[in-house]
Design an enzyme around this catalytic site. Structure first.
Site, PDB file in Angstrom:
ATOM      1  N   LYS A   1       1.002  -1.176  -0.030  1.00  0.00           N
ATOM      2  CA  LYS A   1       0.121  -0.007   0.134  1.00  0.00           C
ATOM      3  C   LYS A   1       0.883   1.391   0.124  1.00  0.00           C
ATOM      4  O   LYS A   1       0.482   2.240  -0.479  1.00  0.00           O
ATOM      5  CB  LYS A   1      -0.811  -0.261   1.285  1.00  0.00           C
ATOM      6  CG  LYS A   1      -2.102  -1.193   1.317  1.00  0.00           C
ATOM      7  CD  LYS A   1      -3.076  -0.821   0.229  1.00  0.00           C
ATOM      8  CE  LYS A   1      -4.081  -1.888   0.194  1.00  0.00           C
ATOM      9  NZ  LYS A   1      -5.079  -1.880  -0.925  1.00  0.00           N
TER      10      LYS A   1
ATOM     11  N   GLU B   1      -9.584   6.043   3.041  1.00  0.00           N
ATOM     12  CA  GLU B   1     -10.361   4.919   3.697  1.00  0.00           C
ATOM     13  C   GLU B   1      -9.516   3.791   3.894  1.00  0.00           C
ATOM     14  O   GLU B   1      -8.339   3.492   3.411  1.00  0.00           O
ATOM     15  CB  GLU B   1     -11.486   4.609   2.574  1.00  0.00           C
ATOM     16  CG  GLU B   1     -10.821   3.533   1.547  1.00  0.00           C
ATOM     17  CD  GLU B   1      -9.852   4.002   0.680  1.00  0.00           C
ATOM     18  OE1 GLU B   1      -9.834   5.314   0.374  1.00  0.00           O
ATOM     19  OE2 GLU B   1      -8.994   2.999   0.146  1.00  0.00           O
TER      20      GLU B   1
ATOM     21  N   SER C   1       1.513  -9.545  -0.620  1.00  0.00           N
ATOM     22  CA  SER C   1       1.328  -8.256  -0.607  1.00  0.00           C
ATOM     23  C   SER C   1       1.660  -7.669   0.658  1.00  0.00           C
ATOM     24  O   SER C   1       1.852  -6.247   1.015  1.00  0.00           O
ATOM     25  CB  SER C   1      -0.157  -7.920  -1.009  1.00  0.00           C
ATOM     26  OG  SER C   1      -0.543  -8.753  -0.177  1.00  0.00           O
TER      27      SER C   1
END
Ligand SMILES: Cc1ncc(COP(=O)(O)O)c(C=O)c1O
Lengths: 404, 265
Positions: A96, A118, A386
C-alpha cells in the site's frame, strides 16, 4: 485459446477500460477528479516527480523488494516452484505504501495539506498516516467499526503516527462504508483536501494512477525473475480486493502472453454459499459504486450486499475496472480461495518458511498451493506476498481459540 | 407537455416560486409514502422529489442515510417506488414527481425498462446523483424516448464550461446544490449563492432550484428572492423521523405549509 501477441492500452481518454471505469461521481466532486486527472497527467512523466518517487521508494520504503524462492514449501507440495515477491518487507508492511507515497507527492505539488483515506485492513490507513507524517500533512482515516475491531494493532499504529481514525458505523461497518464516509468528507472539504485512495478502483484517474504507482512491483519482478531463474515465471498470482497489488504485478506482464495471470478473490465461506467477496468469480452483475462501473455484488434491486471474508482488506463488494476488463478479455483468470484455505496457507508459510503473511496475501498463496502439486517441478509460480501478518494476530488467535 | 414545465411556467406567470420537498420513499413505512405525497401537495408543494433508497448513499448526510436504511429495511425497492407513484397518480394527475437517487438500482433494472415504467406510472423527471453528464449518454437516450426529464445537479465547484454543457442537456429544471457538502449540512452561504446566480443564468434558460441546507421558511424566502425553486429535504426527513407514525403526515404538512406561507409572503 492463448493469445500470442497483444497490444494493450487502457484506460481511454475518458477513463474507461472497455465498458468499465468512468467517473460516476456527484457533481461537487467532478471538478476535483478533473483537477486530479489534469495534475496527475502533468506530473506522470515529469522527470523530477519520477526521480523523487524513485528516491522515496528506494530510501524510505526499502525497494526493490526481494523475490524469495519458497523452497521448503515448494518441496513439501511436490510440484511447481513457488516464488514470493516480498511486498511484506516494505516499510509499513505492505504494498500500500507504494501508492500512498505517489499520491502524497502529488498532493504536495497540488498544495493540499490535508489528506484523507479509507481503510479496510488498516494497511492503507497506516501507509497514508505514515506518508502524511513524512510530508507534514494532516491525516484523517475512515475505517469501518467492525474493521477497527478486527485490526486493532493498525488502529493504534495510525494514532501513533498522528492520524485521526474515524470509526464508521453505517451500513456493514466495513471497507465500502469507510469509502462512503471518505467521499462525504471529500465533498465537504474538496478545496483543501486530497483523497489518497487505496486501491485501483474509484473514479478516473484513480484506477490508472494507483496502477501506475503499484507497477513498480511487476516492473521489478520482470527484471528479478530472469536474474533468478533465467526467464519469466509461468504464472503470476495475486490476491484481489480492489485490485491494487494484483494490477501492480499483472500490468507489466499483460503483453507477455506466455505468462499466465491469476487473480485470487476472497471466497469467504465458499462462493456457492453467497457469503464471499468474490465479484469476478461469483458472476456478479455489472453495476456502479464509488465512482466506477465494475462487477459488483448486489441484489436483484441493485442494492449492494454485504460481503464476507476473513480478511478485512478483501472484504469489498466491487473490484477495480481493469480487472473487469482483463476478465472479459480472458487475459487474466480469476478464482477464489475460501477463508479456511487462506488460513491453511497462512499456517503453511509460517511453518515452512518462517514468514507470517497477511491474511489477504494468504489467499494468493492458497491458490498457488492448490495448483502447484499438479504441475511439473520446473514450473514457476510468482506469488505477490502483498503484506505481512502482524496486523492479523488478533483475528488468527480468535479463530484458533486463543486469548492474547 | 411535460408536467414539470407546465407547473413551472404556470408559477412563473403568477410570479410565484416553486416549493420542492423531498422525502424518501418507504420512510417511515411503506403505507405512509402516498399519504405523505398527497399531504405535501395539500400543504403547497409544487413538485415532489421522491428519494429512491440506496444502500450506499455517498452524497447524503446522516439524516437521509437513516431514511434510506429505514426504507430498505421496510423492503422498499425501485420497483416499489414506481408502484407508489402509480398509486399517487390515481388521485393526483397534475403534480410533477421527480425520482432522486443513485444510478445502480436503475442500472440493475435497465434504463429502458426504467424509463418506460416511469412514463407508464407518471414519473416526470429523474435525478441520478452519481451519473454526471459524462456518463449519462445511454441513460439520456432512454429518458428522452419516454419524455422523462433528466434533472442535473450543479455545485459551487462547477465551472462555466460545465454549466454550459449541463445547460444543453438538462430538462425540467436545474438543481443548484447550495453548499460544498452532503445533504443536511448546515453551512449555507446565501451571499455565495447570490454571487453564483448570474453565471448560472447566463447559460441556463430553465428554472433554477436551490437546495441542500435549507431548514426554515425564512431561509427559503431568501433563496426564493434569487432562485426559481426551493428544495427542502433533510429538514422534512427529520420531521418524519421525529414524528409518531400516526402524526407523521400532519406534522410534515404543518412544516411544509409554514414554508409555503413564507415563500408566498
Ligand atoms: C496486505 C494486503 N494485501 C492486499 C490488500 C487488498 O487490496 P488490493 O486488492 O488493492 O491490493 C490489502 C488491503 O487492505 C492488504 O492490506
Amino acid at each position: 485459446m492463448r493469445l500470442r501477441t497483444l497490444t494493450y492500452s487502457y484506460p481511454d481518454q475518458s477513463g474507461h477500460f472497455g465498458p468499465y471505469g468512468g467517473i460516476y461521481m456527484a457533481e461537487t466532486l467532478i471538478p476535483a477528479v478533473e483537477e486530479l486527472r489534469r495534475e496527475y497527467l502533468r506530473y506522470r512523466d515529469d522527470p523530477e516527480f519520477k526521480a523523487e518517487f524513485a528516491y522515496e521508494l528506494k530510501h524510505y520504503v526499502g525497494r526493490p523488494s526481494p523475490i524469495y524462492h519458497a523452497k521448503r514449501l515448494s518441496e513439501h507440495l511436490g510440484g511447481a516452484q513457488i516464488y514470493l515477491k516480498r511486498e511484506d518487507l516494505n516499510h509499513t508492511g505492505a504494498h500500500k505504501v507504494n501508492n500512498a507515497i505517489g499520491q502524497a507527492l502529488l498532493a504536495k505539488r497540488m498544495g493540499k495539506k490535508r489528506v484523507i483515506a479509507e481503510t479496510g485492513a488498516g494497511m492503507h490507513g497506516v501507509a497514508t498516516a505514515t506518508v502524511a507524517a513524512r510530508f507534514g500533512m494532516e491525516c484523517i482515516v475512515y475505517m469501518g467499526a467492525d474493521d477497527i475491531q478486527r485490526q486493532a494493532p493498525n488502529v493504534f499504529r495510525m494514532k501513533l503516527l498522528g492520524a485521526t481514525v474515524v470509526p464508521v458505523e453505517s451500513g456493514s461497518k466495513t471497507l465500502k462504508d469507510a469509502c462512503n464516509e471518505a467521499i462525504r468528507d471529500w465533498v465537504t472539504n474538496v478545496e483543501t483536501t486530497f483523497y489518497i485512495f487505496g486501491t485501483a478502483a474509484g473514479p478516473h484517474p484513480y484506477p490508472m494512477m494507483v496502477r501506475d504507482f503499484q507497477c513498480v512491483i511487476g516492473n521489478e519482478a520482470k527484471v528479478q525473475m530472469p536474474e533468478l531463474i533465467g526467464r519469466q515465471p509461468d504464472a503470476v498470482i495475486a490476491c484481489v480486493g480492489g485490485g491494487s497489488n494484483a494490477i501492480g504485478l499483472f500490468h507489466p506482464y499483460i503483453e507477455e502472453t506466455s505468462v499466465a495471470i491469476i487473480g485470487v478473490e476472497a471466497g469467504g465461506h465458499g462462493v456457492a454459499t453467497g457469503k464471499h467477496a468474490a465479484p469476478l468469480t461469483g458472476d456478479a452483475k455489472v453495476g456502479v459504486l464509488h465512482g466506477n462501473k465494475v462487477y459488483l455484488m448486489q441484489d436483484e434491486n441493485g442494492q449492494i450486499i454485504e460481503t464476507h471474508s476473513i480478511s478485512a482488506g478483501l472484504d469489498y463488494p466491487g473490484v477495480g475496472p481493469e480487472h473487469c476488463l482483463l476478465k472479459d478479455m480472458g487475459r487474466a483468470q480469476y478464482v477464489a480461495a475460501n477463508d479456511d484455505e487462506a488460513l491453511a496457507a497462512f499456517d503453511a508459510l509460517c511453518r515452512y518458511e518462517g514468514i507470517i503473511p497477511a491474511l489477504e496475501s494468504s489467499h494468493a498463496l492458497a491458490h498457488a498451493m492448490k495448483i502447484a502439486p499438479g504441475m511439473a517441478k520446473d514450473k514457476v509460480l510468482l506469488v505477490n506476498l502483498s503484506g505481512r501478518g502482524d496486523k492479523d494476530m488478533n483475528t488468527v488467535a480468535r479463530i484458533k481459540g486463543i486469548t492474547l | 407537455m411535460n408536467r414539470i414545465q407546465a407547473t413551472l411556467d404556470n408559477l412563473k406567470a403568477q410570479g410565484r416560486k416553486a416549493l420542492i420537498p423531498f422525502i424518501t420513499a418507504g420512510d417511515p413505512a411503506l403505507d405512509k409514502t402516498v399519504p405523505l405525497m398527497h399531504g405535501l401537495v395539500e400543504a403547497g408543494a409544487d413538485i415532489i422529489e421522491l428519494g429512491v433508497p440506496f444502500s450506499d448513499p455517498m452524497a447524503d448526510g446522516p439524516t437521509i442515510q437513516r431514511a434510506s436504511e429505514r426504507a430498505l429495511k421496510n423492503g422498499m425497492s425501485l420497483r416499489g417506488v414506481l408502484e407508489m407513484v402509480a398509486e399517487f397518480r390515481k388521485t393526483d394527475a397534475a403534480t410533477p414527481v421527480v425520482l432522486m437517487g443513485y444510478g445502480n438500482p436503475i442500472e440493475a433494472m435497465g434504463w429502458e425498462t426504467f424509463a418506460s415504467r416511469c412514463a407508464e406510472v407518471g414519473v416526470d423527471g429523474a435525478l441520478t446523483v452519481d451519473f454526471p453528464p459524462e456518463e449519462s449518454h445511454e441513460a439520456f437516450e432512454h429518458l428522452q424516448r419516454h419524455d422523462i426529464a433528466p434533472i442535473f445537479l450543479l455545485a459551487p465547484t462547477t465551472d462555466e464550461a460545465r454549466i454550459e454543457r449541463v445547460a444543453k442537456l438538462a430538462r425540467g429544471y436545474v438543481y443548484y446544490v447550495s453548499l460544498k457538502g452532503v445533504t443536511g449540512a448546515g453551512n449555507l452561504d446565501l451571499a455565495a449563492i447570490a454571487d453564483k446566480m448570474p453565471q448560472l443564468r447566463k447559460h441556463i434558460r430553465l428554472p433554477i432550484g436551490v437546495g441542500f441546507g435549507i431548514r426554515d421558511g425564512e431561509t427559503a424566502r431568501k433563496i426564493a428572492d434569487i432562485a426559481d425553486a426551493v428544495v427542502i429535504g433533510s429538514r422534512i426527513v427529520q420531521e418524519i423521523e421525529h414524528s409518531a407514525p400516526e402524526a407523521v403526515v400532519a406534522n410534515v404538512k404543518h412544516f411544509v405549509a409554514g414554508v409555503r406561507a413564507a415563500l408566498d409572503k
